[in-house]
Structures are given as C-alpha cells and as structure tokens.
Design a protein around this motif. Structure first.
Motif, PDB file in Angstrom:
ATOM      1  N   LYS A  62      41.139  79.637  57.322  1.00 33.81           N
ATOM      2  CA  LYS A  62      41.446  78.331  56.752  1.00 33.81           C
ATOM      3  C   LYS A  62      40.601  77.208  57.324  1.00 33.81           C
TER       4      LYS A  62
ATOM      5  N   GLY B 116      56.518  82.499  58.856  1.00 36.52           N
ATOM      6  CA  GLY B 116      55.864  82.087  60.086  1.00 36.52           C
ATOM      7  C   GLY B 116      54.521  82.750  60.288  1.00 36.52           C
ATOM      8  N   TYR B 117      54.379  83.963  59.767  1.00 35.53           N
ATOM      9  CA  TYR B 117      53.123  84.686  59.997  1.00 35.53           C
ATOM     10  C   TYR B 117      52.035  84.232  59.029  1.00 35.53           C
ATOM     11  N   TYR B 118      52.380  84.151  57.730  1.00 33.90           N
ATOM     12  CA  TYR B 118      51.343  83.870  56.750  1.00 33.90           C
ATOM     13  C   TYR B 118      51.061  82.391  56.558  1.00 33.90           C
ATOM     14  N   ARG B 119      52.013  81.540  56.933  1.00 35.65           N
ATOM     15  CA  ARG B 119      51.873  80.103  56.731  1.00 35.65           C
ATOM     16  C   ARG B 119      51.523  79.781  55.267  1.00 35.65           C
ATOM     17  N   GLY B 120      51.000  78.554  55.078  1.00 33.14           N
ATOM     18  CA  GLY B 120      50.475  78.194  53.751  1.00 33.14           C
ATOM     19  C   GLY B 120      51.511  78.220  52.649  1.00 33.14           C
ATOM     20  N   GLU B 123      54.735  80.219  53.117  1.00 32.37           N
ATOM     21  CA  GLU B 123      55.689  79.528  53.971  1.00 32.37           C
ATOM     22  C   GLU B 123      56.426  78.438  53.179  1.00 32.37           C
ATOM     23  N   GLU B 124      55.651  77.674  52.403  1.00 33.63           N
ATOM     24  CA  GLU B 124      56.255  76.614  51.589  1.00 33.63           C
ATOM     25  C   GLU B 124      57.373  77.176  50.714  1.00 33.63           C
ATOM     26  N   ARG B 173      61.189  82.017  62.041  1.00 36.79           N
ATOM     27  CA  ARG B 173      59.951  81.335  61.686  1.00 36.79           C
ATOM     28  C   ARG B 173      59.426  80.533  62.865  1.00 36.79           C
ATOM     29  N   LEU B 177      55.856  81.045  64.662  1.00 37.70           N
ATOM     30  CA  LEU B 177      54.841  79.996  64.744  1.00 37.70           C
ATOM     31  C   LEU B 177      54.323  79.871  66.167  1.00 37.70           C
ATOM     32  N   ARG B 180      52.517  83.595  67.253  1.00 36.65           N
ATOM     33  CA  ARG B 180      51.298  84.031  66.563  1.00 36.65           C
ATOM     34  C   ARG B 180      50.037  83.414  67.160  1.00 36.65           C
ATOM     35  N   GLU B 181      50.197  82.293  67.873  1.00 37.00           N
ATOM     36  CA  GLU B 181      49.022  81.656  68.469  1.00 37.00           C
ATOM     37  C   GLU B 181      48.714  82.198  69.859  1.00 37.00           C
TER      38      GLU B 181
END
Lengths: 328, 292
Positions: A62, B116-120, B123-124, B173, B177, B180-181
């Motif tokens: 991204k 939480g993993y895929y985001r974007g 997630e929305e 989630r 978040l 995952r970082e």
C-alpha cells in the motif's frame, strides 16, 4: 564463470508519502554469485533495508511498490511472480535474518517448533524428522545444551542465542541466498564477532550467497567480497571490498571510510581528528531529482552536479562509481 | 520436595503457563470462584443421575415450603420438586452458557482477525457489520430470532451467540492491529508463511489472552441471557432451566418467594463465579500485572 544466482536490473522502488511518491530505490542494478558475500553500506535511510525487503517481496504493501526493473533469481523475476510462488521461495531458497533478534521469534512457540515448522512447510518432513533436523541445526549454530534448548521459548534465550536460532531458521532449508539486514546491531561486540564467524563458517559449508546490510565498515571488510555503497536510494560506488576500501573513488565513500577509526594499519600516538561528512541525507522529496543528491554535502561539487544525475563511471575492472569528479 | 522445586526454579526460567497458574493461585477470590464453578459443573454433569426425580413431574402438594416431606427446596405451584428443577436446570444453563460463548468467540475471532490482518476495504466492511450488530437491541433481536425459528435449545444458543460476538471481534481486531506490526510476523512471512498460517498460527496465539478473558466473562452473560429469555417464556418448554423456573413461578413471587429465590440465587452464584474466574484470568494473563 557461472551465471549469477541473483541479478537485479534497474530496480526502482517507490514509496508513497504525504508529498507524493518518491523513489527510495532508484535504478539499482547488481549481481550476486553463488557463495559470494555482497555488502550494502550507507547511512540510515539510504534504501539498504528497502533493497532487502524488495528482494524478499516484503515491501510494505500500500505505501510502496516496485515501479520498474527486474529481480532475477535464477532467471525468475521475483518482482512479477505470484504471492504463492514467493511463499515457496521465501525461507526455502531465499531467507532473511532481521536486525532485532529479541523480537524476531514468535514468543508462544518453542524454538524447536519454529525451526521444525519451516522444515515441515518447505521440505515436507514429518514431525519426527523435522524435530531431529532442528536438533542438528541448533547444534550447527553452536547453541550449548541442545537437547534442552530445543524446548525453550525465545524469552529463555539470550540475544546472541536468539540470533543463532534465527540463523538456524534461515539456513534450515539450505537457501541459495541469505539476506542479513544488520544482523548484529542489537548485539554486543563479542557476540557480534561470534555471529559473523558462524555465518562465515556456514557459508563455506552450504555455499549460500549472503547479502549483508550494514553500516559497519569493519564488518564489511571482514565478511564481504563485494560491496555496494548506497546513498539516497542510489548506488554510488560498487566494487570488490579491497578496491573500494583501499581506494574509494566517490567522495561519499571516502567520507564513510574516513569516519571509521580502526581501519588504519598503525595507530599513531596522537590520533588525528576523524573526518566527518557534513550535513544529513536529503529528505525523501528530493529523491529522484535529476542531480547528484550528495552535492550539498560534497566538498568537490561543481555545477554539473546540480544539473544532472551522475552516470556510472568505470575505475578499474569491477570497480565503478557514480560521480562527475572522479580522478579530479 | 519443596527444595527440589525451588532449585529448579532458579536453574530454569519458568514456562509461561506455569507462571500464569502461579499468578492465578495467588488470587484468593478467583480460586474460591473456580472451586464453586467446578462444583456447579460437576453438579450439572452428574446431578441428574444422582437426583433422578423428573423436574416436570408433580410429586407433592403445590407450594410446600423447603424442608418439608423430604423435599429440600420445596415444591412449586404445580407441586413439582424444585430441587430436581435446580439440579436438572444447571445442565441447560451451563450448556447454553458455554456453547453460546463458544459460538460468539468463533464468529468474533474470525471477523476480528480478518479485519485486523487485511485492513483496508475488508476491515471497513467487517467493522461496519460489527457496529451494526453492536447497536441492535440485543434482547429484542434474540427474541425475534427465537420467536421466528422456534424456541429450541440450539436456536437459543444461536440467538445468544449472534448478539454477543461483537466484543470479541473488536478485541481480536485490536490485538491483530498491534501484533501484525511486530517483527516476528515479518520474520515468519520472510520464511514463507502463508496468510492463513500468519493469521491462525502466528498472530492468533499471541492475541489469545484477552480473548480468553472475554470468553470467560461471556459464559456468564450468556447464562444471564438465557435466563432472561426463559423468564419471558422464550425457551424450550420441554427442558427445564433456571430462568424457566423463575419465569413460570413469577406470579407467586409474593406467596411463595422461595420458588424464585432459589433458582435466582443459583444464577447469581454461577455468574458471579464465572466473572471472578474471568477476572482472575485477566490478572494472570496480563503480563503487566505480573510480579508485583
């Protein structure tokens, strides 16, 4: 001469920032042969780690992407293969060691499970086989008391031991390439030396090529055969370690080397003040401009440096630098 | 023996689980609650065979107070043995509590982990869905489900599970978040782990402690929920449960208060025990509270 195992051609990586996109890696090309150690040096923020992540296909999604160029691993372009294929290659044929051994291991599994897991995934071993091989690997990276240590959790190991475990994991499948991103910055000096000795020994045993990312010139001298000096996302000098360290051509390389105190042969009684490179690495916004990005910090800069990006100039066989003022 | 243990302690760093156990043992109320809970669970499992009186059978005169004629807790308005109701009802309450909590944990973890993993965009969508379920009036929603699809035990479990997974999803989630970082996730990816593996065997085990705590608390609230539904008459009429006993005897609350007090107390004690256990787990699993 064998074909190089990894060939990076005109690789550019873009990073999205608030101000727009800027090339954090700008037109980078290099080759890596089997069993060879290639070192990337440069200040923080020069694109060394991005190069490593780019090769692994692990660029932060991204916000960054490979905008042009190819990463040819045994003829296969890693920049355009599927995720699935990348997953097969990662850890199996190309593996990576990270900066922080303290946080690079999963805290909820024993080290034996973590090493065994990779073997099961890539080599299709069963539980027992993978356990036995993990035992061998832990022994190979010289962790004492192997039989008990294999059942330890990462938090029960010291930093040096954890980095050894990381190396064992990285080398579990005898990869063709090992990417080591500042593998010892988090460790103290004596442990550093042990880790590098270990890496050297394992390289000889497995004929693995190593891409070593560091900012420590001493380490480069000890470990690598070839080196690439990066500055602001661009390659500024490339050559064998001997060539570059003995006769650095680019003013940036000269600066980097003169910053290091222990590369002189004889220590004088009264040491001269170490030279420093004035200024800082330019911001991301100026990356990719058609000029020499080192110009503002360079004592040799001329007008041409401001108006066009320096080409690669050959100095001797295999030794080249990107500067308009070579030999002046 | 003790000396040997101490020696081992010095030599070897402790296994994380044994540390959690130590931490839990030190919490007096949590240990008591665990004891009570174990007794209740044993009662739920073996009670009906130890006390085989049918809770629906009229065995004596209605409204006989506790202690008379060998009926320890007396009889209700139809002359049914309340002790039998209590013993047999425990099974339903515990069963509904655990399976509804399990169901909401499964839904919550799946949705929270994917978000939480895929985001974007994923997630929305998933988080809006979670919010949708969060703002629904839970009791009303589950009443509608039960009323529509019939008041059978599985349907009640589904109804409770459907309205209570949102908290788990949000916690999962949030943990994803954060985790995952972390570097070991990147390291696993660098060693060729697939998304599926990263989600379920790399990140999830590290995200479990707060989820376990939430799940324990949810068993309690599911039992309360079931009692609430039964009280309103929305329960399987052929299966006795604590809430149902209260519900069917509510008209006689002034004449024979013991008919509702005893099952009420049973619910209270069970839910309190579960909450205290959850609380104890929370302290034991939270590394920041350890070694104080």
């Amino acid at each position: 001469m064998m074909a190089p195992i990894l060939k990076v051609e005109n690789l550019s990586v873009e990073l999205k920032t608030k101000e727009g996109t800027s090339p954090v890696i700008d037109n980078l090309s290099f080759e890596l042969n089997a069993g060879e150690t290639l070192s990337f040096v440069g200040e923080s923020g020069c694109g060394k780690s991005m190069t490593a992540l780019g090769i692994m296909g692990l660029l932060p999604e991204k916000i960054s992407r490979v905008s042009s160029g190819r990463i040819l691993f045994q003829g296969e372009d890693l920049a355009s293969v599927t995720q699935k294929r990348l997953q097969e290659i990662r850890g199996n044929e190309i593996s990576m060691i990270f900066q922080e051994p303290m946080t690079s291991l999963n805290p909820v599994y024993t080290i034996g499970e973590q090493i065994g897991e990779i073997l099961r995934r890539h080599k299709g071993l069963n539980r027992k086989q993978s356990f036995l091989q993990a035992l061998d690997l832990i022994e190979a990276v010289q962790i004492p008391d192997t039989k008990n240590k294999i059942h330890s959790y990462p938090f029960q190991l010291s930093g040096g031991q954890r980095q050894r475990v990381m190396i064992a994991m990285a080398l579990a499948c005898e990869p063709k390439i090992l990417v080591a991103d500042e593998p010892t910055t988090a460790l103290d000096v004596t442990v550093q030396a042990q880790i590098f000795d270990l890496l050297k020994e394992l390289r000889v045993k497995t004929n693995t090529a190593i891409i070593l990312i560091t900012h420590d010139m001493g380490v480069v001298y000890e470990m690598a055969q070839k080196m690439i000096v990066m500055y602001a996302g661009r390659k500024v000098e490339e050559g064998s370690v001997n060539q570059v360290i003995k006769s650095p051509a680019h003013p940036y390389t000269q600066g980097l080397i003169s910053c290091v105190p222990h590369l002189t042969e004889k220590q004088p009684e009264v040491r001269e003040r170490l030279l420093e490179i004035p200024g800082i690495v330019p911001g991301l916004t100026s990356f990719g401009l058609n000029k020499c990005l080192f110009e503002s910090r360079c004592h040799k800069s001329v007008e041409k440096c401001l108006s066009s990006k320096p080409d690669s100039q050959s100095i001797s066989t295999g030794h080249q630098a990107n500067c308009w003022n070579l030999g002046k | 023996m003790k000396e040997k243990e101490n020696k081992e302690k010095e030599e070897k760093p402790r296994h994380p689980l044994s540390e959690v156990f130590d931490m839990y043992i030190r919490n007096f109320s949590a240990v008591c609650a665990m004891f009570v809970l174990i007794v209740i669970i044993i009662l739920a499992i073996f009670g009906p065979s130890l006390y085989p009186t049918d809770p629906f059978e009229m065995v004596w005169m209605p409204f006989s107070p506790p202690g008379q004629e060998g009926f320890l807790l007396g009889t209700d308005y139809l002359g049914r043995d309340l002790m039998a109701g209590l013993v047999h009802g425990a099974r339903v309450s515990i069963l509904v509590g655990i399976s509804a909590a399990f169901m909401s944990v499964v839904i919550g973890i799946t949705i929270g982990a994917l978000a939480g993993y895929y985001r974007g965009t994923i997630e929305e969508i998933l988080m809006r869905l979670t919010e949708f379920f969060q703002v629904l009036p839970t009791l009303l929603f589950s009443m509608v489900i039960v009323a529509l699809f019939g008041a059978s035990l599985p349907m009640i479990v589904i109804a409770i599970g459907l309205v209570s997974w949102t908290a788990v999803a949000r916690i999962t989630r949030a943990e994803f978040l954060r985790i995952r970082e972390l570097e070991f996730v990147m390291a696993s990816r660098a060693s060729g782990a697939s998304d599926f593996r990263l989600i379920f065997s790399v990140i999830l085990p590290n995200a479990l402690p707060p989820i376990i705590v939430q799940a324990a608390l949810m068993v309690g609230s599911a039992i309360l929920f079931e009692a609430g539904l039964s009280f309103l008459g929305l329960s399987d009429p052929n299966i006795v449960s604590w809430g149902q006993i209260i519900g069917s005897n509510r008209q006689y609350i002034l004449d024979a208060s013991y008919t509702v007090t005893v099952p009420g107390l049973a619910i209270f004690v069970t839910v309190l025990a579960i909450s205290l256990v959850g609380d104890g787990l929370n302290d034991a699993l939270n590394p920041k509270l350890r070694r104080r």
